[in-house]
Design a protein around this motif. Structure first.
Motif, short mmCIF file in Angstrom:
data_model
loop_
_atom_site.label_atom_id
_atom_site.label_comp_id
_atom_site.label_asym_id
_atom_site.label_seq_id
_atom_site.Cartn_x
_atom_site.Cartn_y
_atom_site.Cartn_z
N MET A 197 0.81 -1.20 0.00
CA MET A 197 0.00 0.00 0.00
C MET A 197 0.86 1.28 0.00
O MET A 197 0.52 2.20 -0.72
CB MET A 197 -0.96 -0.04 1.19
N PRO A 198 1.95 1.35 0.79
CA PRO A 198 2.78 2.56 0.73
C PRO A 198 3.37 2.79 -0.66
O PRO A 198 3.55 3.93 -1.06
CB PRO A 198 3.89 2.30 1.76
N LEU A 199 3.65 1.72 -1.39
CA LEU A 199 4.19 1.87 -2.74
C LEU A 199 3.18 2.57 -3.64
O LEU A 199 3.55 3.41 -4.48
CB LEU A 199 4.56 0.49 -3.29
N PHE A 200 1.91 2.26 -3.47
CA PHE A 200 0.86 2.91 -4.25
C PHE A 200 0.84 4.42 -3.98
O PHE A 200 0.75 5.22 -4.91
CB PHE A 200 -0.51 2.29 -3.93
N PHE A 201 0.92 4.80 -2.70
CA PHE A 201 0.89 6.22 -2.36
C PHE A 201 2.15 6.95 -2.84
O PHE A 201 2.07 8.10 -3.26
CB PHE A 201 0.70 6.40 -0.85
N ILE A 202 3.27 6.27 -2.81
CA ILE A 202 4.50 6.86 -3.33
C ILE A 202 4.38 7.08 -4.84
O ILE A 202 4.77 8.12 -5.36
CB ILE A 202 5.72 5.99 -2.98
N ALA A 203 3.82 6.11 -5.54
CA ALA A 203 3.62 6.24 -6.99
C ALA A 203 2.63 7.36 -7.30
O ALA A 203 2.84 8.15 -8.22
CB ALA A 203 3.13 4.92 -7.58
N LEU A 204 1.55 7.44 -6.52
CA LEU A 204 0.55 8.48 -6.73
C LEU A 204 1.14 9.86 -6.46
O LEU A 204 0.94 10.79 -7.25
CB LEU A 204 -0.66 8.23 -5.82
N LEU A 205 1.89 10.00 -5.38
CA LEU A 205 2.53 11.27 -5.05
C LEU A 205 3.56 11.64 -6.11
O LEU A 205 3.65 12.81 -6.51
CB LEU A 205 3.18 11.18 -3.67
N SER A 206 4.31 10.67 -6.58
CA SER A 206 5.30 10.93 -7.63
C SER A 206 4.62 11.40 -8.92
O SER A 206 5.08 12.36 -9.56
CB SER A 206 6.13 9.68 -7.91
N ALA A 207 3.54 10.74 -9.31
CA ALA A 207 2.81 11.15 -10.51
C ALA A 207 2.26 12.57 -10.36
O ALA A 207 2.31 13.37 -11.30
CB ALA A 207 1.67 10.16 -10.79
N TYR A 208 1.75 12.88 -9.16
CA TYR A 208 1.22 14.22 -8.90
C TYR A 208 2.33 15.27 -9.02
O TYR A 208 2.15 16.31 -9.67
CB TYR A 208 0.59 14.25 -7.50
N LEU A 209 3.48 15.00 -8.41
CA LEU A 209 4.59 15.97 -8.47
C LEU A 209 5.16 16.09 -9.87
O LEU A 209 5.49 17.20 -10.32
CB LEU A 209 5.67 15.57 -7.47
N ILE A 210 5.26 14.99 -10.60
CA ILE A 210 5.76 15.03 -11.98
C ILE A 210 4.77 15.81 -12.86
O ILE A 210 5.18 16.61 -13.71
CB ILE A 210 6.01 13.61 -12.52
N THR A 242 -7.68 19.76 -3.09
CA THR A 242 -8.39 18.83 -3.97
C THR A 242 -8.74 19.49 -5.30
O THR A 242 -8.74 18.81 -6.33
CB THR A 242 -9.67 18.30 -3.30
N GLY A 243 -9.01 20.78 -5.27
CA GLY A 243 -9.25 21.49 -6.54
C GLY A 243 -8.01 21.47 -7.42
O GLY A 243 -8.09 21.28 -8.63
N TRP A 244 -6.84 21.65 -6.79
CA TRP A 244 -5.59 21.62 -7.56
C TRP A 244 -5.29 20.22 -8.08
O TRP A 244 -4.71 20.07 -9.15
CB TRP A 244 -4.43 22.14 -6.72
N LEU A 245 -5.67 19.22 -7.34
CA LEU A 245 -5.48 17.85 -7.82
C LEU A 245 -6.24 17.63 -9.13
O LEU A 245 -5.69 17.10 -10.10
CB LEU A 245 -5.96 16.85 -6.76
N VAL A 246 -7.47 18.09 -9.18
CA VAL A 246 -8.27 17.96 -10.40
C VAL A 246 -7.70 18.87 -11.49
O VAL A 246 -7.63 18.49 -12.66
CB VAL A 246 -9.76 18.27 -10.12
#
Length: 161
Positions: free
Chosen positions: A1-14, A73-77
């Protein structure tokens, strides 16, 4: 599960880095002071999503936590739609169809989509559907009422009203 959040955070930052780089290219003729102000505003807003996630267990004032959540959350979208639009215009450039105003058009399209979504959030639609049931549900003659509610999004984004 932490790997998923790391991937999600990385995709968001990229994704935010991609928007930032394309934005810097779009405002290359602006004065330096204005560019620095835009960069600070961009990264403060982009990192508000992470900040709201990290501070969710702190006892912050309701107004502050609500604002952080709404902006984050608005910025995420915003990031999702902006990256998709920018990728579309970059793909056009790959096929020798240069489009000089790709960033501006992506920004306008993304803001329009977010505005439409925000309007629908603040003005929910209700539908009344009458259903006829052919057999008796109860012995008394009072009408039977069923209520279905969906897509409510309870939390900081939706108030009690």
């Amino acid at each position: 599960m932490p790997l998923f959040f790391i991937a999600l955070l990385s995709a968001y930052l990229i994704g935010n880095l991609y928007i930032f780089i394309r934005g810097v290219q779009a405002v290359s003729s602006f004065p330096w002071g204005f560019k620095i102000l835009l960069a600070l505003l961009f990264w403060c807003t982009a990192l508000s999503f992470i900040g709201s996630f990290l501070m969710r267990d702190l006892k912050l004032p309701v107004t502050l936590s609500h604002t952080l959540h709404t902006v984050g959350t608005g910025w995420l979208v915003f990031t999702l739609y902006m990256v998709l639009c920018l990728l579309f215009f970059d793909l056009l450039r790959l096929f020798n169809t240069p489009f000089k105003q790709g960033f501006t058009l992506s920004l306008l399209l993304t803001i329009s989509l977010l505005g439409y979504g925000y309007y629908n959030l603040k003005n929910p639609q209700t539908k009344v559907i009458n259903i006829t049931i052919n057999h008796s549900i109860t012995q008394n003659k009072q009408p039977f009422k069923a209520i279905a509610i969906s897509d409510v999004h309870l939390g900081h984004g939706t108030g009690k009203k």
